[in-house]
Write a protein that holds these residues in place. Structure first.
Motif, mmCIF file in Angstrom:
data_model
loop_
_atom_site.group_PDB
_atom_site.id
_atom_site.type_symbol
_atom_site.label_atom_id
_atom_site.label_comp_id
_atom_site.label_asym_id
_atom_site.label_seq_id
_atom_site.Cartn_x
_atom_site.Cartn_y
_atom_site.Cartn_z
ATOM 1 N N GLU A 160 -2.702 -9.432 -0.857
ATOM 2 C CA GLU A 160 -2.929 -8.040 -1.509
ATOM 3 C C GLU A 160 -2.998 -6.918 -0.197
ATOM 4 N N ARG A 162 -6.429 -10.060 -10.034
ATOM 5 C CA ARG A 162 -6.408 -9.487 -8.598
ATOM 6 C C ARG A 162 -7.877 -9.593 -7.963
ATOM 7 N N ARG A 219 -9.912 -1.994 -5.818
ATOM 8 C CA ARG A 219 -9.499 -0.868 -5.064
ATOM 9 C C ARG A 219 -7.962 -0.652 -4.832
ATOM 10 N N ARG A 220 -7.526 -1.783 -4.489
ATOM 11 C CA ARG A 220 -5.983 -1.925 -3.933
ATOM 12 C C ARG A 220 -5.219 -1.797 -5.163
ATOM 13 N N SER A 241 -8.774 -7.477 -5.227
ATOM 14 C CA SER A 241 -9.205 -6.238 -4.919
ATOM 15 C C SER A 241 -9.015 -5.145 -5.789
ATOM 16 N N ARG A 290 -5.200 1.717 -6.518
ATOM 17 C CA ARG A 290 -4.289 2.525 -5.678
ATOM 18 C C ARG A 290 -2.850 2.278 -5.996
ATOM 19 N N GLN A 291 -2.502 0.899 -6.221
ATOM 20 C CA GLN A 291 -1.287 0.585 -6.490
ATOM 21 C C GLN A 291 -0.604 1.253 -7.703
ATOM 22 N N LEU A 307 1.845 -5.273 -0.611
ATOM 23 C CA LEU A 307 1.970 -4.549 -2.007
ATOM 24 C C LEU A 307 2.762 -3.552 -2.321
ATOM 25 N N SER A 308 3.319 -2.834 -1.045
ATOM 26 C CA SER A 308 4.311 -1.891 -1.414
ATOM 27 C C SER A 308 5.472 -2.461 -1.844
ATOM 28 N N ALA A 347 -1.997 -3.732 1.871
ATOM 29 C CA ALA A 347 -1.128 -2.809 1.361
ATOM 30 C C ALA A 347 0.368 -2.857 1.856
#
Length: 211
Positions: free
Chosen positions: A74, A107, A111-112, A109, A115-116, A79-80, A76
């Motif tokens: 997970e 999941r 927070r992530r 996180s 954001r995703q 995840l992108s 960043a």
């Protein structure tokens, strides 16, 4: 009406992310990674990480690989790599006109995750975003408890859509219709024996009665 939706698989194509995590981890440990097609076919066929590592020349590296996987799955940069499945943008907007869309995902996180969803421009389509990490408790129980704990209204016409046995079992526990989606981590061969109420190739192939 309420639609409970799984994220990884039905909505997002996560195969590039999972393969990159695997390939980078195997390379760090001195193995030879499979190409993405071979790797993803093995995952969809329920081949264990241990056996995949064995086929990658790392029969004794399971513990070290799992540490790397937990650290990166997970992150960043990884995840992108996720992309919306073909037709998902359109079907989510169609569903949102008739249903309250509730995302239910395992999941780590939050927070992530948020954001995703924002970066993919789909966050505002969901009335609830429910998440929790998978752990010792079976995933279907985690998802059932997330929905019940959030007080989500489940009336006539409510359904859950996902690409694994987790969503089918959670849906039965919540007494809603179940939709198995075949373009994620499980294919039709593994999903049909679960006897979901509906079996569709992709989320975009939901029957017209849902729209």
């Amino acid at each position: 009406m309420t639609a409970l939706l799984d994220l990884d698989g039905p909505i997002l194509d996560v195969s590039p992310r999972h393969h990159r995590v695997y390939a980078d981890g195997v390379s760090r440990l001195g193995g030879e990674p499979m190409d993405i097609g071979t790797y993803w076919a093995a995952k969809r066929d329920k081949i264990s990480d241990h056996e995949i590592l064995n086929r990658s020349g790392l029969p004794a590296a399971s513990d070290a690989y799992q540490v790397i996987k937990r650290e990166t799955i997970e992150a960043a940069d990884y995840l992108s790599l996720d992309r919306l499945q073909p037709g998902t943008w359109e079907i989510l907007h169609c569903l949102a006109e008739k249903h309250s869309l509730v995302l239910v995902t395992l999941r780590h996180s939050r927070r992530r995750l948020l954001r995703q969803l924002a970066m993919l421009k789909i966050a505002k389509l969901f009335t609830h975003v429910l998440s929790a990490p998978a752990g010792a408790v079976p995933g279907w129980q985690v998802k059932r408890d997330l929905v019940m704990g959030a007080g989500v209204a489940l009336g006539p016409g409510a359904f859950i859509a996902g690409d694994t046995e987790t969503e089918i079992r959670a849906g039965r526990a919540l007494a809603v219709s179940t939709v198995a989606v075949c373009n994620g981590i499980r294919d039709e061969r593994h999903l049909r024996p679960l006897a979901p109420d509906w079996l569709v190739p992709t989320l975009a192939d939901l029957p017209a009665s849902f729209l």
